[in-house]
Design an enzyme around this catalytic site. Structure first.
Site, PDB file in Angstrom:
ATOM      1  N   HIS A 167       0.837  -1.206   0.000  1.00 54.52           N
ATOM      2  CA  HIS A 167       0.000   0.000   0.000  1.00 54.52           C
ATOM      3  C   HIS A 167       0.873   1.258   0.000  1.00 54.52           C
ATOM      4  O   HIS A 167       0.559   2.245  -0.658  1.00 54.52           O
ATOM      5  CB  HIS A 167      -0.881   0.056   1.258  1.00 54.52           C
ATOM      6  CG  HIS A 167      -1.934  -1.002   1.328  1.00 54.52           C
ATOM      7  ND1 HIS A 167      -1.935  -1.986   2.276  1.00 54.52           N
ATOM      8  CD2 HIS A 167      -3.031  -1.224   0.568  1.00 54.52           C
ATOM      9  CE1 HIS A 167      -2.998  -2.761   2.116  1.00 54.52           C
ATOM     10  NE2 HIS A 167      -3.672  -2.330   1.074  1.00 54.52           N
TER      11      HIS A 167
ATOM     12  N   ASP B 198      -4.005  -7.720  -7.321  1.00 56.70           N
ATOM     13  CA  ASP B 198      -5.404  -8.023  -7.651  1.00 56.70           C
ATOM     14  C   ASP B 198      -5.585  -7.740  -9.145  1.00 56.70           C
ATOM     15  O   ASP B 198      -6.230  -6.757  -9.521  1.00 56.70           O
ATOM     16  CB  ASP B 198      -6.326  -7.157  -6.808  1.00 56.70           C
ATOM     17  CG  ASP B 198      -6.167  -7.464  -5.334  1.00 56.70           C
ATOM     18  OD1 ASP B 198      -6.742  -8.451  -4.879  1.00 56.70           O
ATOM     19  OD2 ASP B 198      -5.439  -6.724  -4.651  1.00 56.70           O
TER      20      ASP B 198
HETATM   21  O1  PAF Z   1      -8.120  -3.857  -3.269  1.00 60.18           O
HETATM   22  C1  PAF Z   1      -8.752  -3.447  -2.269  1.00 60.18           C
HETATM   23  O2  PAF Z   1      -8.194  -3.196  -1.198  1.00 60.18           O
HETATM   24  C2  PAF Z   1     -10.250  -3.270  -2.368  1.00 60.18           C
HETATM   25  O3  PAF Z   1     -10.826  -4.247  -3.183  1.00 60.18           O
HETATM   26  C3  PAF Z   1     -10.665  -1.860  -2.824  1.00 60.18           C
HETATM   27  C4  PAF Z   1     -10.183  -1.560  -4.221  1.00 60.18           C
HETATM   28  C5  PAF Z   1     -10.099  -0.822  -1.851  1.00 60.18           C
HETATM   29  C6  PAF Z   1     -12.195  -1.739  -2.815  1.00 60.18           C
HETATM   30  O4  PAF Z   1     -12.719  -1.967  -1.552  1.00 60.18           O
END
Ligand code: PAF
Length: 283
Positions: A37, A150
């Site tokens: 992140h 993802d």
């Molecule tokens: O990837 C994630 O953390 C979630 O799927 C997101 C994009 C924040 C949507 O809730």
């Protein structure tokens, strides 16, 4: 760093910044932040005057209630990390704010959501697309950042933005891995010490499959080798191992052409479900 919980005060803040000619980047997250992140935040900070990170564990994307309950949450530590990473604002709304009325709209992505994560987690992408659409509308960013771990989610979000003409550029950011290859994920915190030792085998399996594809472009053989490799580890319960076209997620029929492919995997280690993928271009 400013912390907002209401869309109204967030909107007022964004308007003020925009009126001064500033660009806005959004990093949507579900919190329990890790280095993956922080990489997204770093990319956003590099290219935008204002970086907003949303932290919201979105219930509509969980098809398993236990998974939602057990999803890790640590808002104080998240805020500490975001401040250190140069983020200007955090949006931490409640369920009442995000779903003040029961949504009636349902976003459908046809073939993009009927395989892999969409197949194994029915309704998951409808929930993801709904919350991402809400967040994009609430923040109206110039750019929004999503991790490539993802991969299917990233393709679906790009489709959402294209189909509904959201005026935003979607930026995919490469996977950040632990030194042993395990893809960073908030769910890694839930692994037992034995599971954590075994978890990099997903990455090793992806490497084996991509290596196999480089040596011989036989798709079935590559998948078989990958599955056989994982059989050595009884603690890993494979959900799927698939090779798809990276940009469309189509399954390849016969031969591989000159195009980027994505090898995608999902597996349970105990109760923790992990996903990973590797991109490969065969010329
Ligand atoms: O990837 C994630 O953390 C979630 O799927 C997101 C994009 C924040 C949507 O809730």
């Amino acid at each position: 760093m400013q912390i907002f919980s209401s869309p109204g005060s967030l909107k007022a803040y964004i308007s003020k910044e925009r009126n001064q000619g500033k660009t806005v980047g959004l990093v949507p997250t579900m919190g329990a932040l890790h280095s993956g992140h922080i990489e997204l935040i770093g990319k956003c900070v590099e290219s935008n005057d204002i970086t907003i990170c949303s932290i919201y564990v979105n219930p509509t994307q969980f098809n398993d209630r236990q998974d939602l309950i057990r999803y890790p949450r640590d808002q104080d530590h998240d805020i500490f990390q975001l401040e250190a990473a140069g983020c200007q604002a955090t949006f931490c709304p409640s369920d009442e704010v995000m779903y003040s009325t029961k949504p009636m709209v349902s976003l459908n992505f046809g073939p993009l959501e009927n395989l892999m994560e969409g197949h194994h987690r029915p309704g998951h992408f409808k929930g993801v697309a709904l919350i991402v659409a809400k967040l994009l509308n609430m923040t109206q960013p110039d750019q929004a950042y999503f991790g490539e771990k993802d991969w299917q989610q990233l393709i679906i979000i790009k489709q959402l933005v294209q189909d509904l003409n959201f005026p935003v550029r979607i930026v995919g950011v490469p996977i950040v891995r632990e030194p042993d290859g395990l893809a960073m994920s908030s769910r890694n915190q839930r692994l037992s010490s034995d599971e954590r030792i075994m978890a990099p085998e997903l990455y090793n399996c992806l490497q084996l499959v991509t290596q196999q594809l480089v040596e011989s472009t036989n798709l079935d053989q590559a998948i078989t080798k990958g599955k056989e490799y994982l059989l050595q580890f009884p603690g890993i319960k494979l959900d799927y191992l698939e090779i798809v076209r990276a940009s469309t997620l189509d399954h390849l029929v016969d031969e591989i052409g000159s195009e980027p492919l994505s090898v995608c995997i999902a597996a349970f280690l105990g109760e923790v479900r992990l996903i990973d993928n590797m991109q490969i271009f065969i010329d």
